[in-house]
Scaffold this active site. Structure first.
Site, mmCIF file in Angstrom:
data_model
loop_
_atom_site.group_PDB
_atom_site.id
_atom_site.type_symbol
_atom_site.label_atom_id
_atom_site.label_comp_id
_atom_site.label_asym_id
_atom_site.label_seq_id
_atom_site.Cartn_x
_atom_site.Cartn_y
_atom_site.Cartn_z
ATOM 1 N N ASP A 295 -9.226 -5.134 7.410
ATOM 2 C CA ASP A 295 -9.567 -6.040 6.320
ATOM 3 C C ASP A 295 -10.506 -7.137 6.798
ATOM 4 O OD1 ASP A 295 -8.230 -5.061 3.954
ATOM 5 O OD2 ASP A 295 -6.356 -5.533 4.952
ATOM 6 N N GLU B 120 -6.969 -12.326 5.831
ATOM 7 C CA GLU B 120 -7.809 -11.128 5.868
ATOM 8 C C GLU B 120 -9.080 -11.258 5.022
ATOM 9 O OE1 GLU B 120 -5.393 -7.906 4.278
ATOM 10 O OE2 GLU B 120 -4.157 -9.340 3.195
ATOM 11 N N HIS C 181 0.820 -1.215 0.000
ATOM 12 C CA HIS C 181 0.000 0.000 0.000
ATOM 13 C C HIS C 181 0.854 1.266 0.000
ATOM 14 C CE1 HIS C 181 -3.764 -2.166 0.456
ATOM 15 N NE2 HIS C 181 -3.252 -2.835 1.483
#
Length: 253
Positions: free
Chosen positions: A177, A151, A46
């Protein structure tokens, strides 16, 4: 602290604490590495951090003597040992959903006979060839930490089979998540999310695997430590920077 020491702490049942790094700059690692944390997580999933930048960030980690873990953005085993060759000893594998997928990725992290990690000749991981192959293989096995992240609902459904895969050191829980997978997006304190996390912790600990989780506050960390969690990421570099600036602005205005 070295990754070997960090691994021993987990095996001894101790808690360890780190934070996330998303700002693509070696100085971020230097500053946070001097703060007394046990490790730092470099987030390739990310952020805009690429391999050349990661290479420089590894050197910054060396300068502070702090272990770095990398959360990968790839599902390619060859990308795992490419990261290891530049000096990373801990890898987080996100979005693990099946035992087969987990086993495939772990195969790229460990040398034969446990895996298929390629031998790269002279690389930073073996001091550019200054240590023997035998010593390098021994160090790689002792210092490698594998962090698996579940997740999704599919991952939850297959968690017991995933936990059977040899070589997992930490099963890491990402509450945000997980809340999304359970249908309560962002509601990490929802009873269903909390119940699921507690059930996961019990199952993971029965296998002798350390449990990791992300928290935002000291209070959350203390609570989950009481539930048996050992491996904590707390906040991240961006949040520290913004909260510090926002607090100053609020006090001035």
């Amino acid at each position: 602290m070295t990754a070997k020491v960090l691994k021993k702490k987990l095996q001894d049942g101790e808690c360890v604490y780190g934070t996330w790094v998303r700002i693509p700059a070696p100085v971020t690692v230097e500053v946070l590495g001097s703060a007394g944390l046990d490790f730092l997580h470099i987030d390739l999933e990310h952020s805009s951090i690429d391999l050349p930048m990661l290479d420089s960030m590894v050197l910054a980690g060396y300068s502070q003597g702090i272990p770095l873990a990398v959360r990968t953005a790839s599902q390619n085993p060859a990308d795992m040992y490419r990261i290891q060759d530049i000096g990373i000893t801990s890898l987080m594998l996100p979005r693990i959903e099946t035992a087969e997928q987990c086993s495939h990725l772990l195969s790229g992290i460990r040398y034969a006979p446990a895996g298929v990690r390629g031998l790269g000749g002279a690389v930073r991981a073996n001091r550019w060839g200054a240590i023997s192959l035998e010593e390098h293989l021994k160090e790689a096995e002792e210092e490698t930490i594998v962090i698996v992240q579940i997740e999704s609902q599919k991952g939850l459904d297959n968690m017991e089979e995933i936990l059977d895969v040899p070589g997992i050191d930490v099963l890491y829980i990402g509450p945000f998540d997980l809340s999304q997978a359970l249908g309560y997006t962002g509601q990490v304190t929802h009873p269903k999310v909390q119940e699921t996390i507690l059930a996961m912790i019990q199952s993971i600990r029965k296998r002798g695997i350390a449990v990791g989780i992300h928290v935002s506050t000291e209070e959350e960390a203390k609570y989950w430590a009481e539930q048996g969690v050992q491996y904590f990421t707390i906040s991240m570099d961006i949040a520290f920077l913004r909260s510090g600036a926002a607090s100053l602005v609020a006090s001035l205005k």
